[in-house]
Design an enzyme around this catalytic site. Sequence first.
Site, PDB file in Angstrom:
ATOM      1  N   ASP A 197       1.287  12.170  -4.097  1.00  0.00           N
ATOM      2  CA  ASP A 197       1.746  11.281  -2.720  1.00  0.00           C
ATOM      3  C   ASP A 197       1.960  12.570  -1.723  1.00  0.00           C
ATOM      4  O   ASP A 197       2.420  11.958  -0.362  1.00  0.00           O
ATOM      5  CB  ASP A 197       2.874  10.583  -3.156  1.00  0.00           C
ATOM      6  CG  ASP A 197       2.567   9.386  -3.937  1.00  0.00           C
ATOM      7  OD1 ASP A 197       1.414   8.671  -3.524  1.00  0.00           O
ATOM      8  OD2 ASP A 197       3.334   8.666  -4.486  1.00  0.00           O
ATOM      9  N   ASP A 235      -2.875   3.753  -5.780  1.00  0.00           N
ATOM     10  CA  ASP A 235      -2.119   4.455  -4.383  1.00  0.00           C
ATOM     11  C   ASP A 235      -2.786   5.645  -3.975  1.00  0.00           C
ATOM     12  O   ASP A 235      -2.635   5.845  -2.897  1.00  0.00           O
ATOM     13  CB  ASP A 235      -0.746   4.746  -4.832  1.00  0.00           C
ATOM     14  CG  ASP A 235       0.025   3.672  -5.827  1.00  0.00           C
ATOM     15  OD1 ASP A 235      -0.829   3.295  -6.810  1.00  0.00           O
ATOM     16  OD2 ASP A 235       1.125   3.568  -5.601  1.00  0.00           O
TER      17      ASP A 235
HETATM   18  N1  GLY Z   1       3.158   4.288  -4.322  1.00  0.00           N
HETATM   19  C1  GLY Z   1       4.154   3.662  -5.029  1.00  0.00           C
HETATM   20  C2  GLY Z   1       4.078   2.319  -4.521  1.00  0.00           C
HETATM   21  O1  GLY Z   1       3.381   1.929  -4.021  1.00  0.00           O
HETATM   22  O2  GLY Z   1       5.248   1.818  -5.105  1.00  0.00           O
END
Ligand code: GLY
Length: 376
Positions: free
Chosen positions: A89, A155
């Site tokens: 992330d 994600d």
């Molecule tokens: N990237 C983690 C979520 O969408 O909760």
Amino acid sequence: MLDLNEMKQFILDKTKDNAMNFKDKLPFYSEDGKYTFNEYGGWTGGFWCGLNFLCYEMSKDKFYIEAARASRHRFVERLYEKPESLDHDIGFLYGLSCVADYKITGDEKAKKIALDAADALIARYNETGKFIQAWNVRTPGDPFSEENRGRIIIDCMYNLPFLFWATEVTGEEKYKRVAVGHADTCAKYIIRSDYTSFHCYIFDPDTGKPKCGKTYQGYADDSCWSRGQSWAIGGFTYAYAYTGDKKYLEIAKKCADVFIDLLEDDNVPMWDFKLPDKDGEPRDTSAGATAAASMLELSKHVADDERNYYVDCAKKILESLYSNYSTKDMADEEGLLLHGCGHKPKNKMVDCSLIYGDYYFAEAVARLLDDTVRYW
Ligand code: GLY
């Protein structure tokens, strides 16, 4: 009818009040109307910075630039002194805190931090399997943790624009190569033939052999977690925007069409689209907001006769979010949107404000007002 100026004022006022209280802290999700904070930002720290940059662009009030930068020391400390705390992330974190800053202000320090972070992100690339490893192995020997060596999650598609930007700004192909490799792997395995998406896909990390789709945040391995579907819409749209590869555009459109078809009557999704029984199950406003913002970007790349369809869908979602789920008449609530759903299977962050829901809601409003550059 959307009153975009009223929505903008709501976003500006609440964000300014919050910034005065939060100072250098990074909000994450709300409890009893008040945001809780994450010392180094978890995966969401960038959204607070991004929200303030959007407010700056919508108002030209420099207060918001200062608010966006107040937490920079946390991002710096994390990248250079606690890199083991980072996972895939990195794009969400350093894109919205540093790339947005660089694009708006030209700040060279922000650019340098972002490029160092991009190097950390490409270091996660598994060359054999052609994927970016999502999470870290935190508990060696534990089967779930070990599985992380071969785990991708949907994600990550939204972390790829950060790498495409790094190539654009440096001319170095190494970032784009990883982004394209990962996007192709996602296109092949994590997107199903009906254009719903798995949350996770597992590979053998040593041979790259595909194993199976799984979920962690959705209802079931074969269900469709709504926020994951919204990550797919935006992620493939930006992959197309940076590469011109029509395959990505096709996937983005089909993922958006599925999302729209599966929406509830009020245009805000349930937390998972494939619940056997919806009774008592929560909606996820953050999935709606992310999808709306992503569809607005998508609308810029489709044929003329398709454009209005995606713009109208995004507007319908926004209208419902603002009329039915926002805190516009609730001075005591710090979030912009209520009824976000962070992690339903763990019953954590359910029915609360989520900073990423607030961010994407503001991004969609800013885009409709044509008041922002692209941070992704
Ligand atoms: N990237 C983690 C979520 O969408 O909760």
